[in-house]
Motif scaffolding. Sequence first.
Motif, PDB file in Angstrom:
ATOM      1  N   ASP A 226      -6.888  20.113  -4.390  1.00  0.00           N
ATOM      2  CA  ASP A 226      -6.597  19.628  -5.743  1.00  0.00           C
ATOM      3  C   ASP A 226      -5.799  18.331  -5.787  1.00  0.00           C
ATOM      4  O   ASP A 226      -5.868  17.591  -6.757  1.00  0.00           O
ATOM      5  N   VAL A 227      -5.016  18.094  -4.738  1.00  0.00           N
ATOM      6  CA  VAL A 227      -4.099  16.955  -4.762  1.00  0.00           C
ATOM      7  C   VAL A 227      -3.860  16.456  -3.338  1.00  0.00           C
ATOM      8  O   VAL A 227      -3.902  17.234  -2.394  1.00  0.00           O
ATOM      9  N   ILE A 228      -3.622  15.156  -3.214  1.00  0.00           N
ATOM     10  CA  ILE A 228      -3.274  14.548  -1.927  1.00  0.00           C
ATOM     11  C   ILE A 228      -1.764  14.331  -1.921  1.00  0.00           C
ATOM     12  O   ILE A 228      -1.197  13.854  -2.907  1.00  0.00           O
ATOM     13  N   ILE A 229      -1.111  14.697  -0.833  1.00  0.00           N
ATOM     14  CA  ILE A 229       0.319  14.437  -0.681  1.00  0.00           C
ATOM     15  C   ILE A 229       0.468  13.273   0.293  1.00  0.00           C
ATOM     16  O   ILE A 229       0.086  13.373   1.456  1.00  0.00           O
ATOM     17  N   ALA A 230       0.999  12.160  -0.208  1.00  0.00           N
ATOM     18  CA  ALA A 230       1.149  10.949   0.600  1.00  0.00           C
ATOM     19  C   ALA A 230       2.625  10.634   0.779  1.00  0.00           C
ATOM     20  O   ALA A 230       3.450  10.971  -0.076  1.00  0.00           O
ATOM     21  N   LYS A 231       2.953   9.995   1.897  1.00  0.00           N
ATOM     22  CA  LYS A 231       4.342   9.634   2.179  1.00  0.00           C
ATOM     23  C   LYS A 231       4.427   8.144   2.470  1.00  0.00           C
ATOM     24  O   LYS A 231       3.643   7.631   3.254  1.00  0.00           O
ATOM     25  N   VAL A 232       5.384   7.468   1.805  1.00  0.00           N
ATOM     26  CA  VAL A 232       5.614   6.044   2.028  1.00  0.00           C
ATOM     27  C   VAL A 232       7.040   5.876   2.550  1.00  0.00           C
ATOM     28  O   VAL A 232       8.006   6.216   1.846  1.00  0.00           O
ATOM     29  N   ASN A 233       7.174   5.375   3.776  1.00  0.00           N
ATOM     30  CA  ASN A 233       8.486   5.085   4.343  1.00  0.00           C
ATOM     31  C   ASN A 233       8.962   3.761   3.732  1.00  0.00           C
ATOM     32  O   ASN A 233       8.371   2.718   3.978  1.00  0.00           O
ATOM     33  N   ILE A 234      10.024   3.836   2.926  1.00  0.00           N
ATOM     34  CA  ILE A 234      10.449   2.652   2.171  1.00  0.00           C
ATOM     35  C   ILE A 234      11.019   1.553   3.064  1.00  0.00           C
ATOM     36  O   ILE A 234      11.023   0.391   2.690  1.00  0.00           O
ATOM     37  N   ASP A 235      11.529   1.917   4.240  1.00  0.00           N
ATOM     38  CA  ASP A 235      12.072   0.904   5.149  1.00  0.00           C
ATOM     39  C   ASP A 235      10.958   0.051   5.747  1.00  0.00           C
ATOM     40  O   ASP A 235      11.131  -1.146   5.963  1.00  0.00           O
ATOM     41  N   ASP A 236       9.825   0.685   6.031  1.00  0.00           N
ATOM     42  CA  ASP A 236       8.692  -0.034   6.628  1.00  0.00           C
ATOM     43  C   ASP A 236       7.787  -0.663   5.578  1.00  0.00           C
ATOM     44  O   ASP A 236       7.009  -1.564   5.882  1.00  0.00           O
ATOM     45  N   ASN A 237       7.840  -0.150   4.348  1.00  0.00           N
ATOM     46  CA  ASN A 237       6.922  -0.565   3.286  1.00  0.00           C
ATOM     47  C   ASN A 237       7.694  -0.800   1.990  1.00  0.00           C
ATOM     48  O   ASN A 237       7.691   0.046   1.103  1.00  0.00           O
ATOM     49  N   PRO A 238       8.343  -1.960   1.849  1.00  0.00           N
ATOM     50  CA  PRO A 238       9.202  -2.197   0.678  1.00  0.00           C
ATOM     51  C   PRO A 238       8.451  -2.554  -0.606  1.00  0.00           C
ATOM     52  O   PRO A 238       9.013  -2.453  -1.699  1.00  0.00           O
TER      53      PRO A 238
END
Length: 106
Positions: free
Chosen positions: A51-63
């Motif tokens: 039903d849903v995708i769980i995504a993670k964004v590392n804010i230090d690597d991807n500002p």
Amino acid sequence: MATVAVTDASFDTDVLKADKPVVVDFWAEWCGPCKQIGPSLEEIAAEMGDDVIIAKVNIDDNPNAPSRYGVRGIPTMILFKDGQAASTKVGAAAKTAIESWIRETI
């Protein structure tokens, strides 16, 4: 299904053009509350993957992505539907609370 690591470069494709709702977890290695909700998000990804995708964004690597969506504190989760930010949840929460928030929004 496991969580998906998303970068600034892949954000538009992985999140905005996804064929189902996407919960993006903005996090960092040094963030204790982020580490607390990590296992819950993995379980939710396994249980609700159809039903849903769980995504993670590392804010230090991807500002870029966090600044684009006004992320000021972490963890911040934003649920995207049809390429639009539909709902935001800031701070650590219990797995049941995260699941309820997702179900209410999708």
